[in-house]
Scaffold this motif. Structure first.
Motif, PDB file in Angstrom:
ATOM      1  N   LEU A 270      10.400  25.126  10.727  1.00 52.86           N
ATOM      2  CA  LEU A 270      11.436  25.574  11.734  1.00 52.86           C
ATOM      3  C   LEU A 270      11.008  26.091  12.959  1.00 52.86           C
ATOM      4  N   ILE A 271       9.876  26.619  12.968  1.00 52.86           N
ATOM      5  CA  ILE A 271       9.183  26.876  14.183  1.00 52.86           C
ATOM      6  C   ILE A 271       8.817  26.032  15.101  1.00 52.86           C
ATOM      7  N   LEU A 272       8.155  24.957  14.548  1.00 54.02           N
ATOM      8  CA  LEU A 272       8.137  23.710  15.237  1.00 54.02           C
ATOM      9  C   LEU A 272       9.343  22.962  15.628  1.00 54.02           C
ATOM     10  N   LEU A 273      10.309  22.917  14.880  1.00 53.92           N
ATOM     11  CA  LEU A 273      11.702  22.348  15.143  1.00 53.92           C
ATOM     12  C   LEU A 273      12.294  23.110  16.556  1.00 53.92           C
ATOM     13  N   GLY A 274      12.169  24.592  16.536  1.00 58.56           N
ATOM     14  CA  GLY A 274      12.532  25.370  17.509  1.00 58.56           C
ATOM     15  C   GLY A 274      11.825  24.958  18.877  1.00 58.56           C
ATOM     16  N   LEU A 275      10.312  24.796  18.668  1.00 56.54           N
ATOM     17  CA  LEU A 275       9.603  24.699  20.028  1.00 56.54           C
ATOM     18  C   LEU A 275       9.809  23.214  20.493  1.00 56.54           C
ATOM     19  N   GLY A 276      10.120  22.236  19.886  1.00 54.93           N
ATOM     20  CA  GLY A 276      10.317  21.085  20.002  1.00 54.93           C
ATOM     21  C   GLY A 276      11.485  20.910  20.882  1.00 54.93           C
ATOM     22  N   TRP A 277      12.796  21.577  20.323  1.00 58.13           N
ATOM     23  CA  TRP A 277      13.870  21.593  21.200  1.00 58.13           C
ATOM     24  C   TRP A 277      13.893  22.239  22.592  1.00 58.13           C
ATOM     25  N   ASN A 278      12.975  23.350  22.586  1.00 58.58           N
ATOM     26  CA  ASN A 278      12.512  24.109  23.767  1.00 58.58           C
ATOM     27  C   ASN A 278      12.006  23.216  24.686  1.00 58.58           C
ATOM     28  N   PHE A 279      10.908  22.575  24.472  1.00 64.01           N
ATOM     29  CA  PHE A 279      10.152  21.663  25.449  1.00 64.01           C
ATOM     30  C   PHE A 279      11.315  20.580  25.743  1.00 64.01           C
ATOM     31  N   GLY A 280      11.981  20.063  24.759  1.00 64.99           N
ATOM     32  CA  GLY A 280      13.078  19.001  25.405  1.00 64.99           C
ATOM     33  C   GLY A 280      14.205  19.273  26.363  1.00 64.99           C
ATOM     34  N   LEU A 281      14.656  20.687  26.041  1.00 64.01           N
ATOM     35  CA  LEU A 281      15.854  20.976  26.830  1.00 64.01           C
ATOM     36  C   LEU A 281      15.084  21.469  28.316  1.00 64.01           C
ATOM     37  N   ILE A 282      14.164  21.987  28.271  1.00 63.89           N
ATOM     38  CA  ILE A 282      13.757  22.495  29.489  1.00 63.89           C
ATOM     39  C   ILE A 282      13.066  21.357  30.522  1.00 63.89           C
ATOM     40  N   SER A 283      12.436  20.461  29.813  1.00 62.87           N
ATOM     41  CA  SER A 283      11.968  19.341  30.503  1.00 62.87           C
ATOM     42  C   SER A 283      13.218  18.439  30.910  1.00 62.87           C
ATOM     43  N   GLY A 284      14.102  18.147  30.198  1.00 63.77           N
ATOM     44  CA  GLY A 284      15.183  17.566  30.455  1.00 63.77           C
ATOM     45  C   GLY A 284      16.176  17.822  31.209  1.00 63.77           C
ATOM     46  N   THR A 285      16.345  19.316  31.418  1.00 65.59           N
ATOM     47  CA  THR A 285      16.931  20.043  32.390  1.00 65.59           C
ATOM     48  C   THR A 285      16.531  19.844  33.713  1.00 65.59           C
ATOM     49  N   ALA A 286      15.118  19.825  33.894  1.00 70.68           N
ATOM     50  CA  ALA A 286      14.472  19.569  35.056  1.00 70.68           C
ATOM     51  C   ALA A 286      14.706  18.191  35.497  1.00 70.68           C
ATOM     52  N   MET A 287      14.309  17.294  34.638  1.00 70.93           N
ATOM     53  CA  MET A 287      14.499  15.874  34.865  1.00 70.93           C
ATOM     54  C   MET A 287      15.920  15.540  35.556  1.00 70.93           C
ATOM     55  N   LEU A 288      16.954  16.294  34.880  1.00 68.96           N
ATOM     56  CA  LEU A 288      18.257  15.874  35.545  1.00 68.96           C
ATOM     57  C   LEU A 288      18.665  16.593  37.011  1.00 68.96           C
ATOM     58  N   VAL A 289      17.961  17.664  36.955  1.00 64.23           N
ATOM     59  CA  VAL A 289      18.106  18.446  38.348  1.00 64.23           C
ATOM     60  C   VAL A 289      17.349  17.381  39.432  1.00 64.23           C
ATOM     61  N   ASP A 290      16.193  16.867  39.093  1.00 61.12           N
ATOM     62  CA  ASP A 290      15.636  16.183  40.094  1.00 61.12           C
ATOM     63  C   ASP A 290      16.280  14.665  40.356  1.00 61.12           C
ATOM     64  N   SER A 291      16.983  14.333  39.424  1.00 59.13           N
ATOM     65  CA  SER A 291      17.391  13.109  39.501  1.00 59.13           C
ATOM     66  C   SER A 291      18.751  13.007  39.912  1.00 59.13           C
ATOM     67  N   THR A 292      19.294  14.244  40.490  1.00 63.15           N
ATOM     68  CA  THR A 292      20.805  14.370  41.151  1.00 63.15           C
ATOM     69  C   THR A 292      20.561  14.820  42.263  1.00 63.15           C
ATOM     70  N   ASN A 293      21.712  14.715  43.190  1.00 62.52           N
ATOM     71  CA  ASN A 293      21.697  15.561  44.682  1.00 62.52           C
ATOM     72  C   ASN A 293      22.899  16.245  44.671  1.00 62.52           C
TER      73      ASN A 293
END
Length: 433
Positions: free
Chosen positions: A345-368
């Motif tokens: 469950l720790i790994l599950l939370g950590l994977g979610w953390n990696f995905g949400l933060i990197s995905g959010t940054a990608m979304l900001v990068d890909s919009t104007n």
């Protein structure tokens, strides 16, 4: 002062920020402080209400058959609010959009308290739907710090907002008993006490944003982007190429956040059930979920730095691999093993953390600035709905197969991120300011 004078003063104030990188940096840092404060209040409102929502419905209805309704209504309300908050932010500014969402959540919490006092089931359900606005807003607030951040600061800004949520999210459930006693003292049902706290904290979060977030970072960012475009006189052909890339970047970011949310919620939802079947009590379940939630939020600052330094794609792939590891470990761990299930469950939370933060940054990068807030709201709707789907499907899969099957399937599903990321990177990346 006349309307024309007011408008002229506002334009001059914006121009001051456009012409001064120092003022932009100062506003960026001030915005982060405001976001942190609002997230602490918002996190408390979110966690306090969710903790007892099902119990309140069970108490009012006299049966546990519909105890899952509050979560469903909350999720549905969150999805609708994410869309509205994104569009309000795009049109009126980040502070106005987020404040509206938090204030609506506060009104919903007040409605829940009134429904408990009057024993009105219909009002309870409607209020829970509106209360979901606070949860959506709490999640969307992570975007506010990115409006004036440079591309190398964006993930760090996102992570600061997420860490701030942790303080409120930890405090909220721990105040449930206190608020229950307070509610009893003022003559209202004890289970409505946490919603009194939720109403107060959501309204405080909204007022913090409404009063303090001036000038609005999104409006300033739009003005800066317009000035740059005007000065550079960008050719329409180059604009078309950028938009083509943006579509791929947006799709990749949305897929990343949707899949990580789906996998995380599915496995997390059924873990307490799996543990109960193997003789574990509420104490052990609470401990494991506590570690899981900690892994979801506490590593955020480090994750944000890694996303900014190492790159979005690398950390997105790390999210998929970490979720796969979590799924395999959860499937292989004996049901009696608290240590292995906790690690999974720790790994599950950590994977979610990696995905949400990197995905959010990608979304900001890909919009104007012309579509950023609106698109962020749209993607968060999909994230909310994917979480609801994960919760519903997990029960069906376990009922017809097993917890191990669910965990392995979730881990394998997370690997779909990799081909999507490869596809999105086949065109040259252009990061938007």
């Amino acid at each position: 002062m006349s309307y024309k004078q007011d408008k002229s003063a506002a334009i001059n104030k914006l121009q001051n920020y456009i012409d001064s990188p120092e003022k932009q940096e100062a506003l960026y840092r001030r915005t982060l402080v405001i976001v942190v404060l609002s997230q602490i209040f918002g996190g408390a409102g979110l966690a306090a209400g969710i903790t007892v929502g099902a119990l309140l419905a069970q108490d009012m209805l006299g049966t546990d058959s519909f105890s899952g309704v509050p979560t469903a209504l909350f999720t549905l309300g969150s999805a609708g609010a994410a869309l509205l908050v994104g569009r309000l932010s795009q049109r009126f500014g980040r502070g106005s959009g987020l404040a509206a969402g938090f204030l609506a959540g506060g009104i919903g919490a007040i409605g829940v308290v009134v429904s408990a006092i009057t024993n009105n089931i219909l009002l309870l359900f409607v209020s829970l739907l509106i209360y979901g606005s606070g949860g959506a807003t709490n999640l969307q607030a992570r975007y506010a710090g990115t409006d004036l951040a440079s591309p190398k600061q964006r993930a760090t800004a996102i992570s600061i907002a997420m860490v701030s949520t942790t303080f409120g999210a930890v405090a909220g459930p721990n105040l449930v008993d206190v608020m229950g006693r307070f509610a009893t003292k003022i003559g209202v049902p004890a289970l409505s006490g946490p919603f009194i706290l939720a109403a107060a904290t959501y309204i405080l979060a909204g007022l913090v944003l409404l009063v303090l977030m001036r000038p609005d970072p999104l409006i300033v960012a739009k003005a800066i982007a317009d000035e740059k475009r005007k000065n550079k006189n960008i050719l329409s052909e180059s604009n078309t190429n950028t938009l083509t890339f943006n579509k791929r970047g947006i799709i990749a970011a949305a897929t990343l956040m949707v899949l990580t949310q789906l996998v995380m919620v599915a496995i997390m939802t059924m873990t307490p059930v799996h543990m109960g079947e193997h003789g574990h009590g509420l104490r052990e379940v609470g401990m494991i979920i506590g570690f899981h939630v900690g892994a979801m939020y506490l590593p955020s600052l480090l994750t944000g730095i890694l996303v900014d330094k190492i790159g979005r794609t690398f950390m997105a792939i790390a999210a998929g691999v970490t979720l796969l590891s979590a799924g395999i470990l959860a499937a292989m761990a004996p049901g009696e093993s608290i240590i292995l299930l906790t690690l999974a469950l720790i790994l599950l939370g950590l994977g979610w953390n990696f995905g949400l933060i990197s995905g959010t940054a990608m979304l900001v990068d890909s919009t104007n600035h012309t579509n950023r807030a609106k698109m962020q709201g749209t993607v968060d709707v999909m994230v909310a709905l994917s979480g609801a789907s994960g919760g519903l499907l997990s029960g069906v899969i376990v009922a017809n197969s097993s917890y191990a099957t669910l965990s392995i399937a979730g881990g394998i599903l997370s690997l779909l991120l990799i081909p999507v990321l490869i596809w999105s990177s086949t065109m040259k990346i252009k990061v938007h300011a």
